[in-house]
Design a protein around this motif. Structure first.
Motif, PDB file in Angstrom:
ATOM      1  N   GLY A   1      47.711  36.045  16.751  1.00  0.00           N
ATOM      2  CA  GLY A   1      46.757  34.997  16.031  1.00  0.00           C
ATOM      3  C   GLY A   1      45.560  35.640  15.692  1.00  0.00           C
ATOM      4  N   GLY A   2      44.881  36.300  16.806  1.00  0.00           N
ATOM      5  CA  GLY A   2      43.461  36.706  16.606  1.00  0.00           C
ATOM      6  C   GLY A   2      43.369  37.961  15.585  1.00  0.00           C
ATOM      7  N   LEU A   3      44.343  38.651  15.824  1.00  0.00           N
ATOM      8  CA  LEU A   3      44.371  39.985  14.915  1.00  0.00           C
ATOM      9  C   LEU A   3      44.498  39.342  13.542  1.00  0.00           C
ATOM     10  N   ILE A   4      45.512  38.643  13.094  1.00  0.00           N
ATOM     11  CA  ILE A   4      45.616  38.207  11.892  1.00  0.00           C
ATOM     12  C   ILE A   4      44.407  37.326  11.343  1.00  0.00           C
ATOM     13  N   GLY A   5      43.846  36.612  12.242  1.00  0.00           N
ATOM     14  CA  GLY A   5      42.757  35.729  11.891  1.00  0.00           C
ATOM     15  C   GLY A   5      41.523  36.498  11.622  1.00  0.00           C
ATOM     16  N   ILE A   6      41.378  37.613  12.290  1.00  0.00           N
ATOM     17  CA  ILE A   6      40.049  38.530  11.948  1.00  0.00           C
ATOM     18  C   ILE A   6      40.217  39.385  10.621  1.00  0.00           C
ATOM     19  N   LEU A   7      41.433  39.732  10.414  1.00  0.00           N
ATOM     20  CA  LEU A   7      41.746  40.435   9.064  1.00  0.00           C
ATOM     21  C   LEU A   7      41.802  39.478   8.005  1.00  0.00           C
ATOM     22  N   ALA A   8      42.062  38.279   7.997  1.00  0.00           N
ATOM     23  CA  ALA A   8      42.097  37.139   7.259  1.00  0.00           C
ATOM     24  C   ALA A   8      40.643  36.809   6.793  1.00  0.00           C
ATOM     25  N   MET A   9      39.753  36.747   7.768  1.00  0.00           N
ATOM     26  CA  MET A   9      38.505  36.753   7.562  1.00  0.00           C
ATOM     27  C   MET A   9      37.616  37.667   6.950  1.00  0.00           C
TER      28      MET A   9
END
Length: 272
Positions: free
Chosen positions: A176-184
């Motif tokens: 969740g964190g890795l996808i969230g950072i990439l999305a950001m």
């Protein structure tokens, strides 16, 4: 002998913290589970809604670099630093979140974030961080990279704590964190535009943070009520639907109020 025992104890402790990240069966279970992907979706959504302003701030820091290549490289180094930090803090957080004292402190901190948002003090704090200027001991490029990393660390504490309150599986929180950072990094401006079009999304995110704080607090041994992470995922979906309905209803009411105002003015003019 004591040094050897101490080394073995340290290695055993590190194995407990970060062992689940290297468990293939754990990854297989998460990737093939629909419920786990629902939780991951909830984590990514909260990450995006909480951190979109911060992503724009981080991108703004790169503007002090002279060339576009250097700006892109600084963000590239920054994203890898953010990934490494997430890996470290999630492993440590998964261990610490088992202590009821940490749960109480974490719940109070999340409540404080909600209070900050609704009293409009959280944005001011973010701006203060950006305006702080220090003497550079490094070249401009590496000082910008270091500044991005430091801001990433400060900004990510909120989302990591919220994520660990939702799920205690470090693999779920990491994905969740890795996808969230990439999305950001990739679609921060798109999310900003979406939040401007649907302003109700941001308060919804902080209401969810309040629910997460309650979830974390009631899980302490004295209360011992465990709200399943899957149920929270369903709550998130319900909150999105409700938010969109509220937005549509408010949009439909706006034209009516705008057309009713001029009629009042004309009626007043005829009376005079």
């Amino acid at each position: 002998m004591q040094f050897k025992e101490l080394t073995q104890a340290l290695l055993h402790f590190l194995g407990q913290l970060y062992g689940p990240f290297f468990d293939i069966r754990n990854w297989e279970t998460v990737i093939t589970s629909g419920n786990d992907w629902l939780i991951i979706f909830s984590l990514v959504l909260i990450e995006c809604l909480l951190s979109v302003d911060n992503a724009v701030v981080l991108a703004a820091q790169t503007q002090s670099l002279p060339t576009k290549k250097e700006q892109e490289e600084s963000l590239f180094y920054g994203i890898w630093g953010a990934y490494i930090f997430r890996f470290i803090i999630i492993g440590l957080g998964t261990y610490l979140i088992n202590f009821w004292e940490i749960k109480v402190i974490g719940a109070l901190y999340l409540v404080f974030l909600v209070f900050q948002y609704f009293t409009k003090t959280r944005v001011k704090h973010t701006r203060k961080l950006v305006k702080d200027k220090k003497r550079r001991l490094l070249p401009l490029f590496w000082s910008v990279v270091l500044q991005i990393e430091m801001m990433d660390i400060i900004f990510s504490v909120d989302s990591v704590l919220a994520s660990l309150a939702i799920s205690n599986n470090p693999v779920i929180v990491l994905i969740g964190g890795l996808i969230g950072i990439l999305a950001m990094r990739g679609v921060a401006e798109v999310i900003m535009k979406l939040m401007r079009r649907i302003p109700e999304l941001e308060p919804m995110a902080y209401i969810l943070i309040g629910i997460i704080a309650v979830k974390l607090f009631v899980s302490i041994p004295a209360i011992d009520i465990e709200i399943p992470a899957t149920l929270f995922g369903i709550i998130v979906l319900g909150a999105i639907v409700l938010t969109l309905l509220i937005h549509v209803i408010r949009k439909r009411r706006q034209p009516q109020t705008q057309t009713s105002k001029p009629t009042k003015k004309t009626s007043n003019s005829t009376e005079s």
